[in-house]
Design an enzyme around this catalytic site. Structure first.
Site, PDB file in Angstrom:
ATOM      1  CG  HIS A 156      30.355 -44.216   9.462  1.00  0.00           C
ATOM      2  ND1 HIS A 156      31.611 -44.024   8.486  1.00  0.00           N
ATOM      3  CD2 HIS A 156      30.597 -44.754  10.598  1.00  0.00           C
ATOM      4  CE1 HIS A 156      32.486 -44.907   9.273  1.00  0.00           C
ATOM      5  NE2 HIS A 156      31.813 -45.280  10.634  1.00  0.00           N
ATOM      6  CB  SER A 277      13.112 -18.812  -0.780  1.00  0.00           C
ATOM      7  OG  SER A 277      12.928 -18.584  -2.179  1.00  0.00           O
ATOM      8  CD  GLU A 290      22.813 -22.684   3.801  1.00  0.00           C
ATOM      9  OE1 GLU A 290      22.500 -23.567   3.157  1.00  0.00           O
ATOM     10  OE2 GLU A 290      22.137 -21.429   3.555  1.00  0.00           O
TER      11      GLU A 290
END
Ligand code: ARG
Length: 481
Positions: A156, A277, A290
């Site tokens: 969880h 970035s 990703e």
């Protein structure tokens, strides 16, 4: 241009728009080697059965070999026809004249495309197994290095139990070991030779499909032409196996993305795999993981496309099947791209031993061990579990990690806690004690890693067992006619 069309189909050619709409030429270019090899094997069979004279077969073979050489050199690209099969025949006709027309005896594009696709899936699956073996080897090596790094395992997404890093990596390996099974199943399903059933019902000519089968290295013949020309189960199997392994990579990626956050801090990404970035100067982002996760969309999409494509098709060949090309051709490279990048990126991830340990040392993840120590002392698990739950609550109220619990505090909760039972609050012991099969104990993990080495070897052996296109060409170009 050779249109697969006679006066019976109407002798006014095809509207250019219709030709463009119905052509698979662009995508089929990836199948040129498969098509040439299929033709070489078919031709050899036609010659050995005396359906085509050996001298004509030799002429046609020289033409096919020449096309192979020219496509390999990049000086010929199949083009200008509606598909690769017609493009090869057109090129042969151009260089050899009418004799080229003997090649398509007792063959249809329906069984021809089925063969090309099976040869393609078989080759790609062998390449996929090689990539999978490298990933498994990488995970096993990292797991051996990580046996004494301890971190929490999560259920969880909450800290659950202390485990070794070796165990986490062996767990990732166990997922990919099942993908060896999935790819082995693809190989088993694809290993059926379709050529020779013709358009749907076989041929009246004295062909011998066994010859073609042997030359192409398949284990069995497809059983029934009606089924053969409409069967794309092997493509479904390939896209399912691909989707599954890409989903596995996506789950590993999510763990690593989380572990690389400031919140977890368990891993550091090497600068060579981390992205920045364009605006925020401080950023170090896990884009590679990703993207690996994002490949799932394409992989699942391929499976869905193929499932939808075959749903409700009537028996035999239907042109709908040409729409298999996109998903089928992209699945192999997609699988390898994901496996190879994951292998590369994993090698550039460093686990931070102290950060991992801190997440254990300040927490309560050894609570189950404490309950099990009470069980060893003879108490029922359920009441032991309740006692430890109350103890955890007390510790939390005092901001005291479970490892620092005192005998006095423990006995204030339940008199059954003894100094011996409290030894189980040591998180390192927690890992060391879990020697049940499939557990995180060092011996249990060692057994898992030995098994992973077996799966790695199995993947390599399966890949080696596949007759590869280049080798088939070398045999076929000089097989006796
Ligand atoms: N280009 C076709 C395909 O990829 C080849 C088979 C065509 N057969 C036919 N009867 N039109 O499926």
């Amino acid at each position: 241009m050779i249109l697969a069309k006679t006066a019976a189909a109407g002798d006014r050619g095809l509207l250019p728009e219709v030709l463009a709409f119905s052509s698979s030429m662009e995508q089929d270019r990836a199948l040129v080697r498969e098509d040439l090899i299929g033709s070489l094997a078919h031709l050899t069979m036609l010659s050995r059965t005396r359906i085509v004279a050996a001298s004509d077969a030799a002429t046609i073979r020289a033409g096919l070999v020449d096309l192979w050489t020219r496509q390999a050199a990049g000086s010929w690209h199949p083009d200008g026809e509606e598909d690769v099969h017609m493009a090869v025949e057109a090129a042969l006709t151009q260089s050899l004249g009418d004799v080229a027309g003997r090649l398509h005896t007792a063959r249809s594009r329906n069984d021809q495309v089925a063969l090309d696709l099976r040869l393609h899936v078989r080759e790609q699956t062998a390449l996929g197994l090689e990539s999978l073996a490298s990933l498994l080897a990488q995970l096993t090596a990292m797991a051996r290095e990580g046996m004494d790094v301890i971190l929490p395992a999560y259920t969880h997404r909450q800290r659950a139990m202390p485990v070794s890093l070796g165990y986490v990596l062996a767990g990732w390996g166990a997922m990919f070991a099942r993908d060896v099974d999935a790819l082995a199943f693809v190989l088993q399903q694809v290993d059926s030779m379709p050529l020779g059933v013709g358009a749907i019902a076989g041929t009246s000519l004295p062909t011998d499909r066994e010859i073609t089968r042997g030359l192409l290295g398949f284990s069995r013949l497809s059983a029934n032409g009606l089924d053969t020309v409409g069967d794309r189960d092997f493509a479904l199997d390939q896209s399912y196996a691909t989707a599954r392994l890409v989903l596995h990579a996506s789950r590993v990626s999510t763990d690593l993305i989380d572990f690389a956050t400031g919140e977890f801090g368990f891993v550091t990404l090497d600068g060579q795999i981390a992205c920045g970035s364009s605006m925020m100067p401080q950023k170090k982002n896990p884009d590679v993981f990703e993207l690996l996760r994002g490949k799932s969309g394409a992989a699942v999409g391929n499976l869905m496309t193929l499932l939808t494509l075959v749903k409700g098709l009537p028996g035999g060949y239907n042109r709908d099947l040409q729409e298999d090309r996109g998903p089928l051709l992209s699945s192999g490279p997609l699988a390898r791209n994901v496996l190879d990048m994951l292998t590369l990126a994993l090698g550039r991830v460093t686990f931070n031993r102290e950060k991992c340990w801190a997440a254990i040392a300040g927490d309560y993840t050894q609570a189950t061990d404490l309950a099990e120590a009470l069980v060893i002392a003879g108490h029922p698990f359920r009441s032991a579990y309740q006692a430890v739950g109350s103890l955890v609550r007390k510790c939390q109220e005092r901001s005291l990690p479970l490892a620092q619990v005192t005998l006095e505090l423990a006995q204030s909760v339940d008199a059954r806690f003894t100094p011996e039972v409290l030894l189980a609050a040591d998180p390192k012991g927690s890992v060391a004690r879990k020697e049940s099969a499939g557990g995180t104990g060092p011996k249990a993990v060692a057994a898992q890693l030995t098994a992973l080495e077996g799966h790695t070897e199995r993947a390599r052996a399966l890949a080696r067992s596949v007759p590869r296109l280049a080798g088939l060409f070398d045999t076929l170009k000089e097989a006796s006619l």
